[in-house]
Write a protein that holds these residues in place. Structure first.
Motif, mmCIF file in Angstrom:
data_model
loop_
_atom_site.group_PDB
_atom_site.id
_atom_site.type_symbol
_atom_site.label_atom_id
_atom_site.label_comp_id
_atom_site.label_asym_id
_atom_site.label_seq_id
_atom_site.Cartn_x
_atom_site.Cartn_y
_atom_site.Cartn_z
ATOM 1 N N PHE A 155 17.995 47.349 -38.564
ATOM 2 C CA PHE A 155 17.545 46.579 -39.737
ATOM 3 C C PHE A 155 16.710 45.605 -39.423
ATOM 4 O O PHE A 155 15.709 45.129 -40.282
ATOM 5 C CB PHE A 155 18.706 46.442 -40.680
ATOM 6 N N GLY A 156 17.187 44.711 -38.413
ATOM 7 C CA GLY A 156 16.489 43.555 -37.997
ATOM 8 C C GLY A 156 14.877 44.141 -37.655
ATOM 9 O O GLY A 156 13.943 43.368 -37.894
ATOM 10 N N GLN A 157 14.875 45.124 -36.859
ATOM 11 C CA GLN A 157 13.555 45.477 -36.411
ATOM 12 C C GLN A 157 12.602 46.043 -37.803
ATOM 13 O O GLN A 157 11.519 45.621 -37.870
ATOM 14 C CB GLN A 157 13.536 46.689 -35.492
ATOM 15 N N ALA A 158 13.459 46.516 -38.537
ATOM 16 C CA ALA A 158 12.616 47.007 -39.968
ATOM 17 C C ALA A 158 12.155 45.977 -40.695
ATOM 18 O O ALA A 158 10.979 45.871 -41.273
ATOM 19 C CB ALA A 158 13.579 47.855 -40.724
ATOM 20 N N VAL A 159 12.914 44.879 -40.868
ATOM 21 C CA VAL A 159 12.537 43.636 -41.667
ATOM 22 C C VAL A 159 11.442 43.095 -40.898
ATOM 23 O O VAL A 159 10.550 42.407 -41.592
ATOM 24 C CB VAL A 159 13.896 42.572 -41.822
ATOM 25 N N LEU A 160 11.428 42.770 -39.730
ATOM 26 C CA LEU A 160 10.565 42.279 -38.666
ATOM 27 C C LEU A 160 9.201 43.019 -39.101
ATOM 28 O O LEU A 160 7.837 42.471 -39.095
ATOM 29 C CB LEU A 160 10.605 41.981 -37.485
ATOM 30 N N TRP A 161 9.135 44.498 -39.096
ATOM 31 C CA TRP A 161 8.060 45.397 -39.264
ATOM 32 C C TRP A 161 7.447 45.237 -40.627
ATOM 33 O O TRP A 161 6.274 44.757 -41.105
ATOM 34 C CB TRP A 161 8.360 46.643 -38.920
ATOM 35 N N ILE A 162 8.594 44.980 -41.782
ATOM 36 C CA ILE A 162 8.064 44.921 -42.978
ATOM 37 C C ILE A 162 7.442 43.478 -43.504
ATOM 38 O O ILE A 162 6.259 43.597 -44.014
ATOM 39 C CB ILE A 162 9.113 45.222 -43.982
ATOM 40 N N PHE A 163 7.806 42.522 -43.075
ATOM 41 C CA PHE A 163 7.537 41.107 -43.347
ATOM 42 C C PHE A 163 6.452 40.804 -42.260
ATOM 43 O O PHE A 163 6.248 39.290 -42.294
ATOM 44 C CB PHE A 163 8.615 40.464 -43.616
ATOM 45 N N GLY A 164 6.568 41.142 -41.209
ATOM 46 C CA GLY A 164 5.397 40.706 -40.447
ATOM 47 C C GLY A 164 6.107 39.673 -39.493
ATOM 48 O O GLY A 164 5.509 38.391 -39.773
ATOM 49 N N GLY A 165 6.722 39.875 -38.487
ATOM 50 C CA GLY A 165 7.503 38.944 -37.606
ATOM 51 C C GLY A 165 6.533 38.416 -36.446
ATOM 52 O O GLY A 165 7.204 37.242 -36.093
ATOM 53 N N ASN A 166 5.402 38.860 -36.226
ATOM 54 C CA ASN A 166 4.874 38.075 -35.173
ATOM 55 C C ASN A 166 3.734 37.151 -35.785
ATOM 56 O O ASN A 166 2.705 37.233 -35.223
ATOM 57 C CB ASN A 166 4.428 39.220 -34.065
ATOM 58 N N VAL A 167 3.801 36.563 -36.826
ATOM 59 C CA VAL A 167 2.812 35.646 -37.405
ATOM 60 C C VAL A 167 2.903 34.425 -36.507
ATOM 61 O O VAL A 167 4.091 33.802 -36.473
ATOM 62 C CB VAL A 167 2.972 35.468 -38.681
ATOM 63 N N ASN A 168 1.791 33.922 -35.931
ATOM 64 C CA ASN A 168 1.745 32.585 -35.324
ATOM 65 C C ASN A 168 1.673 31.601 -36.508
ATOM 66 O O ASN A 168 0.766 31.078 -36.922
ATOM 67 C CB ASN A 168 0.756 32.456 -34.449
ATOM 68 N N ILE A 169 2.849 30.503 -36.248
ATOM 69 C CA ILE A 169 2.674 29.400 -37.311
ATOM 70 C C ILE A 169 1.825 28.344 -36.967
ATOM 71 O O ILE A 169 1.079 27.881 -37.805
ATOM 72 C CB ILE A 169 4.236 28.783 -37.404
ATOM 73 N N GLU A 170 1.577 28.044 -35.579
ATOM 74 C CA GLU A 170 0.876 26.826 -35.312
ATOM 75 C C GLU A 170 -0.706 27.448 -35.405
ATOM 76 O O GLU A 170 -1.165 28.457 -34.530
ATOM 77 C CB GLU A 170 1.004 26.614 -33.842
ATOM 78 N N GLN A 171 -1.413 26.954 -36.162
ATOM 79 C CA GLN A 171 -2.950 27.555 -36.724
ATOM 80 C C GLN A 171 -3.925 26.421 -36.706
ATOM 81 O O GLN A 171 -3.517 25.325 -37.379
ATOM 82 C CB GLN A 171 -3.202 28.406 -37.908
#
Length: 96
Positions: free
Chosen positions: A80-96
């Motif tokens: 479920f953790g992996q599914a949530v990260l995949w659905i909501f895009g877990g690898n977004v870089n906050i520092e831009q």
């Protein structure tokens, strides 16, 4: 003869409410506690303690069941953790 019977019944029911007497079959407070304790002791006499072999067997079954349930919950949690990260895009870089 039936009139006398009806009259007696009608007369006895129209006398009003008599003082309620305690039920003769109902035990008192301390008697009920004593009955309860006797029943508890009677039930405890029916208990059979397991042998050492049975106790070890029961303990092993419980431990195996707990380990299996832990594995199932862990797999579901990671999935479920992996599914949530995949659905909501877990690898977004906050520092831009």
């Amino acid at each position: 003869m039936s009139e006398a019977l009806v009259t007696d019944t009608a007369a006895s029911s129209s006398k009003g409410h008599a003082k309620k007497a305690a039920k003769p079959g109902k035990p008192g407070f301390f008697a009920r506690i004593a009955i309860f304790l006797r029943q508890v002791i009677g039930e405890l006499k029916k208990v059979v303690t397991p042998t050492r072999k049975e106790l070890i067997n029961y303990t092993a079954v419980v431990l195996v069941f707990v380990v299996i349930m832990m594995a199932i919950v862990t797999v579901l949690d990671l999935g479920f953790g992996q599914a949530v990260l995949w659905i909501f895009g877990g690898n977004v870089n906050i520092e831009q």
